[in-house]
Write an enzyme that holds these catalytic residues in place. Structure first.
Site, PDB file in Angstrom:
ATOM      1  N   GLY A  16       0.801  -1.218   0.000  1.00  0.00           N
ATOM      2  CA  GLY A  16       0.000   0.000   0.000  1.00  0.00           C
ATOM      3  C   GLY A  16       0.829   1.261   0.000  1.00  0.00           C
ATOM      4  NE  ARG A  19      -3.550   7.052  -3.475  1.00  0.00           N
ATOM      5  CZ  ARG A  19      -4.047   6.037  -4.185  1.00  0.00           C
ATOM      6  NH1 ARG A  19      -4.480   4.944  -3.572  1.00  0.00           N
ATOM      7  NH2 ARG A  19      -4.101   6.082  -5.489  1.00  0.00           N
ATOM      8  CG  ASP A  73      -6.177  -7.536  -4.367  1.00  0.00           C
ATOM      9  OD1 ASP A  73      -6.009  -7.596  -3.134  1.00  0.00           O
ATOM     10  OD2 ASP A  73      -7.293  -7.508  -4.908  1.00  0.00           O
ATOM     11  CE1 TYR A 167     -10.037  -0.213   9.506  1.00  0.00           C
ATOM     12  CE2 TYR A 167     -10.399   0.855  11.624  1.00  0.00           C
ATOM     13  CZ  TYR A 167      -9.628   0.666  10.487  1.00  0.00           C
ATOM     14  OH  TYR A 167      -8.442   1.349  10.336  1.00  0.00           O
TER      15      TYR A 167
END
Length: 409
Positions: A16, A19, A73, A167
């Site tokens: 990831g 950014r 991914d 989450y």
């Protein structure tokens, strides 16, 4: 925090990293001359988020590092393994893994689609396990092996579960990977740690979630990059199994000026605390720090809406163009609406006669804190004190509305 060149020549696999925090860590390590593998999905420009693995790679090389961008991914084992194989082929091995990739959706149980549940757990918990597992054979050969998960300390207080259990499970899965692997691979001299921010960190993804105004009360990703650097340059045998907080790490390194990391220096002392940290009382410090009571300064809900109605204007309607419906529970409960889209605006009790753009649900005490200026909307959303249904883009207009009305309420 100055670079020490201790990562020079080491190979770092970061997920990831196209950014945000991941890219900031990559750029910090690149200044040492490290080899960076950027493993992320963004090969083509995102319509709302800047940066791709290729633009990030250009920045890494401009900063002094070597970079291998890989379209990955991390939910797919074959893609992860392919990137690991390519990294080893290109740089000869892997020394450090930073599990930064994450998916987020702050919703309650009934509002969480299973597709999003699977995504969060597939990326956060399973992805972290998979990437670590795939890189471990090479970390075992390294003389400076680290795994760093960007995940929170484990805290079983129900506060961190009740508003976004899916989450929390996914993020805690990352932390449990570190807890277990730190002991499992301690004898192999592989350090495994977690790092989490003390305050909100401003990234493009968070701005998309909470709106641009959140940057005022956030820090730059640089603080996480500097803290990660401090951890990754430590002797693996001496620092493993820790749940570290960015500012605590930097203070131990002698960094005393934390204001340098504030996005807006004018708000350096009003930063939004990150959720997953502290106790419920810590999360309410906007109100408790002033030693006053929200009820005494704002009054009842009906009186608040009466004041809002008194201050309606065509200018406010023109600037806002949204209808908010408030569902309040607790000591005072009921439904109210504010129409800042039609005519000269309207306030009323009950459901809006026009379809609301956003339905905002909260407890009475949080409603008072919100309208009393003691709780910011972005903080309320991130800590589960405010739940938003409907158009999130429109819901973001709540904060400037609060600002415009604060002095009048």
């Amino acid at each position: 925090m100055m670079n020490s060149r201790r990562l020079s020549g080491l190979t770092i696999f970061i997920t990831g990293a196209s950014r945000g925090i991941g890219k900031a860590i990559a750029l910090k390590a690149a200044k040492d001359g490290a080899n960076i593998i950027i493993a992320a999905k963004t090969a083509e420009p995102h319509p709302k988020l800047p940066g791709t693995i290729y633009t990030a790679a250009q920045e890494v090389e401009a900063a002094g590092g070597r970079c291998l961008p890989c379209v990955v991914d991390i939910q797919h084992e074959n893609q992860v393994q392919s990137a690991v194989d390519e990294a080893v082929k290109t740089f000869g091995g892997i020394d450090i893994v930073v599990n930064n990739a994450s998916a987020i959706m702050l919703t309650g149980t009934l509002e969480t689609p299973m597709k999003r549940y699977d995504l969060m757990n597939g990326v956060n918990a399973r992805g972290t396990f998979l990437v670590s597992k795939s890189c471990l054979p090479y970390l075992q050969k390294s003389k400076h092996a680290h795994i760093l998960n960007i995940s929170p300390p484990l805290n079983l207080d129900p506060l961190w579960f009740k508003n976004h259990v899916a989450y929390t499970i996914a993020k805690y899965g990352m932390s449990m990977c570190a807890l277990g692997m730190a002991e499992e691979f301690r004898s192999s001299n592989i350090a495994v740690n977690c790092l989490w921010p003390a305050t909100a960190i401003h990234t493009a993804a968070i701005e998309m979630l909470t709106g641009p105004d959140s940057s005022k009360w956030s820090r730059k990703p640089d603080i996480m990059a500097d803290a990660a650097y401090a951890i990754l340059t430590k002797d693996p045998a001496e620092y493993t199994g820790n749940f570290a907080i960015d500012e605590d790490v930097l203070k131990k390194e002698g960094v005393t000026n934390l204001e340098q990391y504030a996005c807006d220096p004018a708000h350096a002392n009003e930063l939004m605390p990150d959720f997953f940290l502290g106790s419920p009382s810590d999360q309410s410090r906007e109100s408790s720090s002033k030693g006053d009571n929200a009820t005494s300064s704002t009054g009842t809900i009906d009186s608040i809406f009466a004041k809002i109605e008194h201050n309606l204007s065509s200018e406010l309607v023109s600037k806002t163009q949204a209808i908010f419906q408030f569902e309040v529970t607790g000591d005072e409960h009921g439904t109210w609406f504010v129409d800042l889209k039609n005519g000269g605006g309207q306030v009323g009790k009950g459901k809006s006669p026009h379809s609301p753009d956003a339905v905002l649900s909260m407890e009475f005490k949080n409603f008072l804190a919100l309208f009393g200026g003691k709780l910011k909307p972005a903080t309320a959303v991130l800590t589960g004190k405010l739940r938003v249904m409907g158009n999130l883009q429109q819901a973001r207009k709540l904060e400037p509305l609060m600002t415009s009305l604060k002095s009048k309420l």
